[in-house]
Scaffold this motif. Structure first.
Motif, short mmCIF file in Angstrom:
data_model
loop_
_atom_site.label_atom_id
_atom_site.label_comp_id
_atom_site.label_asym_id
_atom_site.label_seq_id
_atom_site.Cartn_x
_atom_site.Cartn_y
_atom_site.Cartn_z
N PHE A 89 -16.27 -75.43 17.58
CA PHE A 89 -15.13 -74.92 16.68
C PHE A 89 -15.37 -73.67 16.24
CE2 PHE A 89 -11.02 -74.81 14.88
CZ PHE A 89 -11.07 -74.68 13.58
N ILE A 91 -14.45 -70.66 13.25
CA ILE A 91 -13.54 -70.37 12.16
C ILE A 91 -14.13 -69.04 11.38
CG2 ILE A 91 -14.64 -72.26 10.63
CD1 ILE A 91 -11.82 -72.29 9.22
N TYR A 92 -13.38 -68.18 10.88
CA TYR A 92 -14.17 -67.14 9.90
C TYR A 92 -13.15 -66.86 8.86
CZ TYR A 92 -10.08 -64.64 12.39
OH TYR A 92 -8.84 -64.20 13.15
N GLU A 93 -13.69 -65.89 7.81
CA GLU A 93 -13.11 -65.82 6.36
C GLU A 93 -13.93 -66.78 5.58
OE1 GLU A 93 -10.64 -63.44 5.30
OE2 GLU A 93 -11.61 -62.71 7.04
N ALA A 96 -12.30 -69.72 3.85
CA ALA A 96 -11.49 -70.61 4.56
C ALA A 96 -12.66 -71.50 5.28
CB ALA A 96 -10.63 -69.82 5.79
N ARG A 99 -13.59 -74.04 2.69
CA ARG A 99 -12.51 -75.08 2.42
C ARG A 99 -12.53 -75.90 3.49
NH1 ARG A 99 -7.49 -74.29 -0.26
NH2 ARG A 99 -7.49 -72.39 -1.62
N TYR A 100 -12.68 -75.48 4.78
CA TYR A 100 -12.74 -76.25 5.97
C TYR A 100 -13.86 -77.39 6.15
CZ TYR A 100 -14.30 -77.60 11.01
OH TYR A 100 -14.55 -78.33 11.99
N MET A 103 -13.14 -80.01 3.86
CA MET A 103 -12.42 -81.21 4.43
C MET A 103 -13.25 -81.83 5.29
SD MET A 103 -8.52 -78.98 4.72
CE MET A 103 -9.40 -77.50 5.41
N GLU A 125 -5.96 -74.94 -6.90
CA GLU A 125 -5.27 -73.84 -6.08
C GLU A 125 -5.15 -72.57 -7.11
OE1 GLU A 125 -5.41 -73.51 -3.04
OE2 GLU A 125 -5.59 -75.45 -2.23
N ARG B 74 1.53 -73.43 -2.45
CA ARG B 74 0.50 -74.87 -1.68
C ARG B 74 0.95 -75.98 -2.67
NH1 ARG B 74 -4.71 -73.52 0.24
NH2 ARG B 74 -4.82 -71.43 1.17
N VAL B 93 -7.95 -81.46 10.72
CA VAL B 93 -8.63 -80.54 9.82
C VAL B 93 -9.06 -79.29 10.64
CG1 VAL B 93 -11.19 -80.60 9.33
CG2 VAL B 93 -10.26 -82.53 8.95
N LYS B 94 -8.97 -79.40 12.12
CA LYS B 94 -9.17 -78.08 12.60
C LYS B 94 -8.03 -77.20 12.44
CE LYS B 94 -12.28 -78.85 16.59
NZ LYS B 94 -12.27 -80.24 17.54
N LEU B 96 -5.94 -77.43 9.89
CA LEU B 96 -6.18 -77.08 8.44
C LEU B 96 -6.86 -75.79 8.15
CD1 LEU B 96 -5.87 -80.36 6.67
CD2 LEU B 96 -4.33 -78.36 5.97
N GLY B 97 -8.22 -75.82 8.86
CA GLY B 97 -9.08 -74.84 9.10
C GLY B 97 -8.46 -73.52 9.37
N LEU B 98 -7.67 -73.67 10.49
CA LEU B 98 -7.03 -72.45 11.11
C LEU B 98 -6.17 -71.87 10.15
CD1 LEU B 98 -7.25 -73.14 15.02
CD2 LEU B 98 -8.64 -71.58 13.85
N GLU B 100 -6.14 -72.26 6.74
CA GLU B 100 -7.00 -71.50 5.80
C GLU B 100 -7.30 -70.09 6.22
OE1 GLU B 100 -6.96 -72.32 2.72
OE2 GLU B 100 -6.41 -74.41 2.88
N GLN B 101 -7.95 -70.02 7.75
CA GLN B 101 -8.14 -68.73 8.07
C GLN B 101 -7.02 -67.83 8.14
OE1 GLN B 101 -10.90 -68.69 11.80
NE2 GLN B 101 -8.79 -67.66 12.56
N SER B 104 -6.42 -66.67 4.46
CA SER B 104 -7.36 -65.75 4.00
C SER B 104 -7.12 -64.49 4.56
CB SER B 104 -8.72 -66.31 4.34
OG SER B 104 -9.73 -65.40 3.74
N ILE B 105 -6.77 -64.26 5.76
CA ILE B 105 -6.56 -62.99 6.39
C ILE B 105 -5.16 -62.27 5.75
CG2 ILE B 105 -5.36 -61.95 8.62
CD1 ILE B 105 -7.04 -64.27 10.15
N MET B 107 -4.73 -62.41 2.48
CA MET B 107 -5.23 -61.82 1.43
C MET B 107 -6.24 -60.67 1.60
SD MET B 107 -4.38 -62.93 -1.58
CE MET B 107 -5.52 -62.35 -2.42
#
Lengths: 239, 202
Positions: A89, A91-93, A96, A99-100, A103, A125, B74, B93-94, B96-98, B100-101, B104-105, B107
């Motif tokens: 999997f 993920i970037y940023e 994020a 946080r991932y 979790m 938050e 939130r 979780v995935k 949620l991760g995406l 958060e991504q 963040s994009i 911001m």
């Protein structure tokens, strides 16, 4: 700078050539970035706080590796870091990713986001947003002028630095107020909201802007507490 | 005691919170803060509401106070999870991760573009160049999925509404219009009833 390396948080450093496409990284967390990059350091700190093993694949910005087709497939904005989890999997940023990781690996290592109480989560938050609104762009601006520009052979715009410093100072006055009644930005527990400050905060100190923290007693205390955490010391030793 | 929002209907950050409240079907009272008169910089406001001297601030039914618009949104989603539109994925979780991504994009690459109202021509030219490059990436992302975090509308999309609206009002809507998937996405999110209601308040 620029050498390929892979690092595991609990094993001796061993080198891996990061252009060997046949290298099987399934089953390992892979970080794409550079040890010197503040955003990469953010996730390294998180990984180490959580006690997670990982490999670092260097993406050399100077050599433009962040703009290679294969990297852009992972991170279409062409910035670092990006992370592949053990199952592939991506993920970037950096925030994020942090946080991932919190979790996904909730029960490992340090707890970095409070759970179970909605008010406490709300205040987390709020603190995470404070870092973004009142610290990040000012600190980044100062550090870009005083460190990164110089590295690229340019001269810092000290008028711009003065303006940014003035604004950051005003915001840190508020931090000092907040931190006079609680130990950390979200409350009485260290969280990602504090951690996110570490890379740019440390660079501010490096380029002679330490007075911003030193002159505010509660900010100074808070900074000392968070910057002497073992995980952060480990990240600094890597750079 | 109803939910209270301190802010103004034309403030981009207040608009984020109002849109979320409406999406969640939550009644609220908007108490206007007189920004033109500098009310948000008075000692009383700084001491009692928001120490950085900005809007909005939300006070929940039980008196709980929270500020920073994205944090407020939130928090509302967490607290009122089962009500109205789901604005963040749960449990996965995935996903949620995406999410958060995508948040963040917004911001990292979008919020900084709020400087487009700047009078300095050289700065504006730079902003345009940067915004074009970033929206090209949005175009790529949105060619594969309808919303920034995936298949569903989330706060990550919602957070774009107020500054995007400002762009359009400055006659810069071509940034969206010239990119087919961004255009579709923009039309979809701006036509949501919650956003239309917030625009009517402004």
């Amino acid at each position: 700078m620029g050498c390929s390396s892979s690092v595991s948080s609990s094993q001796p450093v061993h080198r891996t050539n990061n252009i060997q496409s046949s290298y099987d990284t399934r089953g390992t967390i892979v970080v794409y970035g550079m040890i010197q990059s503040p955003a990469t350091q953010r996730i390294l700190a998180t990984l180490i706080e959580k006690g997670l093993k990982f490999q670092l694949k260097v993406i050399n910005l100077k050599a433009g590796e962040n703009l290679s087709r294969s990297y852009l497939e992972k991170q279409p904005f062409g910035t670092i870091p990006a992370l592949d989890d053990v199952d592939g999997f991506t993920i970037y940023e950096s925030r994020a990713i942090s946080r991932y990781l919190e979790m996904k690996y909730k029960d490992k290592g340090t707890e970095l986001i409070p759970k179970g109480n909605i008010k406490v989560e709300g205040l987390f938050e709020q603190a995470a947003s404070i870092e973004l609104s009142y610290f990040d762009s000012y600190a980044n601006g100062i550090v870009t002028e005083r460190i990164f520009k110089k590295m690229r052979g340019g001269e810092p715009d000290m008028n711009k630095v003065a303006e940014l410093r003035r604004d950051l100072a005003k915001n840190l006055d508020v931090y000092d107020q907040i931190l006079s009644t609680q130990s950390y930005l979200a409350g009485n527990m260290f969280t990602l909201a504090d951690l996110f400050h570490l890379p740019l905060g440390s660079l501010l100190l490096k380029c002679g802007e330490g007075e911003l923290f030193e002159s505010r007693s509660h900010v100074k205390q808070w900074w000392n507490k968070i910057s002497t955490r073992q995980a952060w010391k480990t990240v600094q030793a890597m750079a | 005691m109803p939910i209270k929002v301190y802010g103004t209907p034309t403030s981009t950050c207040t608009q984020r919170v109002l849109t979320t409240l409406i999406e969640k079907g939550l009644p609220y009272e908007l108490i206007k803060v007189n920004l033109a008169a500098g009310e948000q910089k008075t000692q009383e406001y700084l001491d009692e509401k928001q120490p950085f001297g900005v809007v909005p601030v939300l006070i929940d039914e039980d008196g709980f106070k929270i500020y920073e618009s994205r944090a407020i949104c939130r928090y509302l989603e967490l607290k009122y999870k089962g009500k109205g539109t789901e604005l963040m994925p749960t449990n996965d979780v995935k996903a949620l991760g995406l999410f958060e991504q995508a948040a963040s994009i917004e911001m990292s690459y979008y919020d900084p573009m709020k400087g487009l109202g700047d009078p300095d021509e050289a700065k504006i030219a730079l902003y345009r160049e940067q915004l074009n490059a970033k929206l090209d990436v949005y175009e790529k992302i949105l060619s594969k999925q309808p919303y920034l975090a995936g298949q569903d509308f989330t706060l990550a999309d919602l957070f774009h509404l107020s500054y995007g609206n400002r762009l359009v009002k400055l006659n810069e809507g071509h940034f969206f219009e010239s990119r087919p998937h961004v255009k579709d996405w923009w039309n979809r999110i701006t036509s949501r009833p919650s956003w239309q209601q917030v625009l009517a308040l402004a």
